[in-house]
Design a protein around this motif. Structure first.
Motif, short mmCIF file in Angstrom:
data_model
loop_
_atom_site.label_atom_id
_atom_site.label_comp_id
_atom_site.label_asym_id
_atom_site.label_seq_id
_atom_site.Cartn_x
_atom_site.Cartn_y
_atom_site.Cartn_z
N GLY A 61 -58.07 21.82 1.67
CA GLY A 61 -57.65 22.86 0.54
C GLY A 61 -57.79 22.45 -0.74
O GLY A 61 -58.35 22.99 -1.70
N THR A 62 -57.25 21.12 -1.11
CA THR A 62 -57.22 20.67 -2.34
C THR A 62 -58.76 20.34 -2.83
O THR A 62 -59.28 20.73 -3.91
CB THR A 62 -56.49 19.29 -2.47
N THR A 64 -61.25 22.15 -1.76
CA THR A 64 -62.03 23.42 -2.09
C THR A 64 -61.54 24.10 -3.10
O THR A 64 -62.42 24.26 -4.00
CB THR A 64 -61.49 24.26 -0.71
N ASN A 65 -60.16 23.81 -3.56
CA ASN A 65 -59.85 24.19 -5.12
C ASN A 65 -60.54 23.27 -6.16
O ASN A 65 -61.13 23.92 -7.04
CB ASN A 65 -58.28 24.05 -5.15
N HIS A 86 -50.49 25.48 -6.45
CA HIS A 86 -50.87 24.24 -5.93
C HIS A 86 -51.68 23.55 -6.69
O HIS A 86 -51.40 22.41 -6.95
CB HIS A 86 -51.62 24.75 -4.61
N GLU A 91 -51.60 18.94 -6.37
CA GLU A 91 -52.86 18.18 -6.03
C GLU A 91 -53.33 16.92 -6.96
O GLU A 91 -54.36 16.53 -6.90
CB GLU A 91 -53.98 19.39 -6.22
N TYR A 140 -56.68 31.75 -10.88
CA TYR A 140 -56.33 31.18 -9.78
C TYR A 140 -55.14 31.39 -8.96
O TYR A 140 -53.90 31.42 -9.82
CB TYR A 140 -56.18 29.79 -9.38
N SER A 142 -52.86 31.98 -5.09
CA SER A 142 -52.85 31.68 -3.75
C SER A 142 -52.04 32.90 -3.10
O SER A 142 -51.37 33.49 -3.80
CB SER A 142 -52.08 30.39 -3.57
N ASP A 173 -56.75 31.51 -3.18
CA ASP A 173 -56.45 30.29 -2.60
C ASP A 173 -55.93 31.00 -1.31
O ASP A 173 -54.77 31.23 -1.28
CB ASP A 173 -55.70 29.22 -3.24
N ALA A 175 -55.60 29.28 1.74
CA ALA A 175 -55.17 27.94 2.66
C ALA A 175 -54.22 28.71 3.83
O ALA A 175 -54.47 28.36 4.97
CB ALA A 175 -54.40 26.85 1.95
N TYR A 201 -60.61 31.68 -0.05
CA TYR A 201 -61.25 30.80 1.08
C TYR A 201 -60.28 31.36 2.40
O TYR A 201 -59.03 31.62 2.07
CB TYR A 201 -61.20 29.65 0.83
N GLU A 213 -62.09 24.86 5.50
CA GLU A 213 -61.63 26.23 4.89
C GLU A 213 -63.12 26.84 4.80
O GLU A 213 -64.31 26.18 4.54
CB GLU A 213 -61.05 25.47 3.51
#
Lengths: 341, 341, 341, 341
Positions: A61-62, A64-65, A86, A91, A140, A142, A173, A175, A201, A213
């Motif tokens: 995840g991190t 991907t971000n 996040h 991160e 961004y 989530s 995000d 996740a 994602y 992801e």
């Protein structure tokens, strides 16, 4: 010891392990250029009802971000997120490590408010000093948020509209996306998301996969040379087919949502027990993360018997913890937890 | 047009230009390795009563903040600043460009509160997730602040003590330091600053020099290979002697403070006039920046006759502007401005 | 289609898949803080005869190179590698992405010459302009190299000695380490490597694991807050236990070397066949990568029946290809390949 | 002590100092948004015969290289330069600090060969692994080069043509441009350069200014938000008018070329003396830098009386030094030097 610490404590859904084992000695070309990845992408496109979606599989995840945000921002741009996002907190500065600022707005139970975003952008555009400032270049969010809350379709549409107004892409995000799609009261579908987000994602790591992801670029906006960008971040998996095999399995016969639903149902059982026993929950949600505030003695007592996540200390004598269920949570585990409450 | 737009509208104090002209055809080795730079450093050390101070001359303020912060932070660390701090708002992400997060605390008239800093650090150190977070690795304050306010010696000492408690260096942006040292009510001297800050700079650009900032490392803590670090940032001036000549002049016979005092005195005259005429000033300070809130008609009217800085719009019908005096401000200019008020 | 394209075409050694399946529903804490990771580290320490070695599991090779190099270099330092080194050619600039230059020396069949390294460092240290240059801050070699060649113990010792002379750590990329340890003629053992290198990694991705590289810091030199550094690079695997399970299996009963040996033996069979049929091999090695130069017609013909890696075009009419065996290569596959030659 | 160490030992041409002194108490808006900067840009456009050229003033050479290269490359691209190029050797990794690799080609007396560049690009484009490699995204040359050599119009056109063929911008570092434009045998004019280069700069620091480089974007290709990009690099000069005043003066009545010509003429006198006395010069050029190889005794003897630049040691007993003249070099200084030879 019994654990409700997080949603990545177990390996993978058995169907995934079986699929990997079955394909184990097949020979695949590297870096995701194989047919299984193509099949998995086709299934995700179908689930999104978006034939043109461009999809890339990453490991975490991190990562991907970091890769998505860095690749879609220009040099002068930062990413707008809520303070509790996040990317802003947990991160370890992975976004700033690529040279971009996180522009933090106030969070409302983990969510961004569209009108506050609008105000932020409007004030920025009117600022005579904006050439000396970081430009908002992406939004961004989530969904579910870090607090397990969800955006309604109306809220997501409002954010989408503000993003369009200022020409800024919206990144979601996901996740824990599965837990959102299957939550009580949720009205956002995958096709909605594919329409309203510019990139999002589908989280695998926390929803049944060993890792992985699936990034979905929805409007022909995958950055040019994206594979090279991924490689440059050290994020390109040699055996990309492992990600393909997992997502191909997750998106066959609705496995992804079926196993996600389990987490929410088990979480609901815990929530009911907590309410019944008068526990204080700082916020309400319907997904797989539950937040409870305990006095410190109770926290120590409970913590000796079950692994939970420390979240924060609202005051000197209390501790807020997170209880997380997952695709792997069994009714028996929940029974044991409830017995301890 | 008359201008009170900022404190870098004119060239340099005449004594500086004369000094440069006099030395113009002398031959100096490059990059600040010359005797005039050594002389200037000796004078600054003397003014700081700190014989061991290590000094490096840079060209501009954002550059200095970027180089100092990047060079003193480790990879996992960010810099703590208030929300209104220059590094957080008006440097176009120069800190993040080097991979470091700005960790923003609430500002109080532009200042950081030592007990809030203490809380922030304490909560961070107690956080079970801190390994996933950006570590506070430096504290950045500006003095005077971006709002022209000043830290008292007690406040600065309190910040120093919190920094010591957590082993974090304290960095003071002194882009307008001269205006602080000579302000009514100020009780912080250069030797105090050299004792309480781990690194700070003496601003030249805004206080009489063509350009230049003198960075002072006070505790044998200049990063190893600092010249190479500066070069790597594209910040090394070939003709370093130009900076030496300017600071050598500024620190001869008290020129630096003498010319800074002028700015404050002229600002006081403006403040008096504003008070006398009932203008609304959102905050009180004693240095060379004055903030006034005008209704928009008045703002347009005044703006047609004198250049001021737009600061922000507190509400729909009003505008807050900044009036800046400087070493170069003449009583005649102030008379003209007051006549317009 | 039959493939000798690379050594990461198949999943994992069956023993690894079985281990993961067996542990699948166990609950582990996240990020490698589990007991299986501890067990795997203990086994690797034992294999290295280095009780103090600090070990961290990462997912992939480029990622590992990026994280290790970035975390061990200071801001002014670059990494010395040969021109053909993976970090210099095939990582899409992942090292430069973290702000560090790759300082390239001439390669000799993929290897660095210790005396050339010595010369490079000596000339650098004597250069009057070195403060304007990138400092050599680490030496990177791969063993086996990208050309399948190996350093002898004498060569490795010589590099170690030069590194000590200049106070520079030696980093060995062991993405294919197993194939080196078990090659004909190799005289470098794991304990040798742990003694001579400051940091190295035991490659899993190419030697039987689904993914994973075990980084070994040999001299109490793991960078402080390394987990945070890894997180900041987006390189921290949530389910770290998956890496622990794999390396624990690989380092039980000598599995790692046993399966690596197979690759070399099958490669030897191919080498013999190539020699017998008069193929031109631009260099000689004893590990799992074979380089053959074919005329273009032959290349097209062969390429239609078996997947090989294009390597380069030495001239207009010829192509050099790479044939790679692996832990997964079966004698039957080799029979089929030989029949095509 | 007499110095021929470099071309930035003195302040500025007297006409520049006078201009700055005359304008000293005028009030200018900040950051180059003033009328003098506009006037200077107009003059440079006229000298380039390029009405559409976009111009930006920066302070120093390494800074300019860093900002221009970083702003024009995409994330996956590097800059092609010769091994001896300033960006590859003497900028302390300033390019890599922004995340971009310098892709080094062989230098021929400091110059890049167009056919070698063509080969490099062709091989890259044909490479099956290019997605794992750094893409050539810009070509950097300096003219005059770091060795004082010059590109002919034919050579520059050939480089331009290769750049066009691959869609790569050509960037010319003109830190010493004046000395090139006025050299014996030079056939490249400013209008030629504006036509053949996509971006170049007119060096001021080494050609009569206190500091300053004028970047010229020739094909409507100044990156969007360039001022913000400059600010983000810490490279935006508050008193931008100081750069405007200097370039406005340099481009009035041909001052820039007039003072540059002096350096070449004085260098020619030195070259003649060196030839007459049988000194060994490792390469021939016609600009303001002269390279001479001395035996080490002679080097020590001469170095005691005049400051020269150490360049390199071609072998154990000899040293190559650089003798630099400049706009400021007087015939008397040259007489003194010649007397010492």
């Amino acid at each position: 010891m019994l654990s409700f610490e997080n949603d990545y404590s177990e390996g993978a859904h058995p169907a995934i392990l079986e699929r990997i084992a079955r394909a184990n000695m097949d020979q695949y070309p590297g870096y995701g250029s194989d047919e299984v990845c193509e099949s998995a992408k086709a299934r995700i496109r179908e689930a999104c009802q978006d034939e043109d979606a461009e999809i890339f599989f990453l490991v975490g995840g991190t990562q991907t971000n970091q890769v998505v945000i860095d690749s879609m921002l220009s040099e002068v741009e930062g990413v707008v997120a809520v303070e509790t996002g996040h990317v802003n907190v947990h991160e370890a500065g992975a976004i700033e490590a690529t040279g971009h600022k996180v522009l933090a707005l106030t969070a409302h139970d983990g969510k961004m408010d569209a009108s506050e975003l609008d105000d932020y952008c409007a004030v920025f555009m009117a600022d005579g000093n904006r050439d000396h400032m970081v430009w908002p270049g992406m939004v961004y969010i989530s969904n579910p948020t870090e607090y397990g809350t969800l955006y309604s379709k109306a809220e997501l549409t409002a954010l989408h509209d503000v993003c369009r107004k200022y020409g800024i892409p919206l990144f979601v995000d996901g996740a824990r996306l599965g837990y959102g799609l299957t939550a009580r009261g949720n009205d956002v579908t995958l096709p909605d998301l594919a329409r309203l987000a510019d990139v999002f994602y589908v989280g695998g790591t926390k929803v049944g996969a060993l890792m992985g992801e699936a990034v979905v670029f929805t409007h022909h906006n995958m950055p040019k040379h994206f594979l090279t960008i991924v490689k440059r971040h050290g994020a390109l998996l040699a055996k990309g087919f492992l990600l393909g095999l997992q997502f191909d399995t997750l998106f066959t016969d609705g496995l992804y949502t079926a196993i996600a639903r389990n987490a929410n149902e088990q979480a609901d059982r815990i929530r009911e027990a907590l309410v019944a026993r008068g526990y204080e929950m700082p916020l309400v949600n319907t997904t797989n993360q539950i937040f409870v505030t305990l006095d410190d003695d109770r926290y120590r007592e409970l913590g000796a018997k079950v692994r939970l996540s420390f979240w924060e200390k609202p005051d000197a004598g209390h501790t807020t913890v997170r209880i997380a269920t997952s695709w792997a949570t069994t009714p028996e585990h929940v029974d044991q937890l409830i017995a301890l409450l």
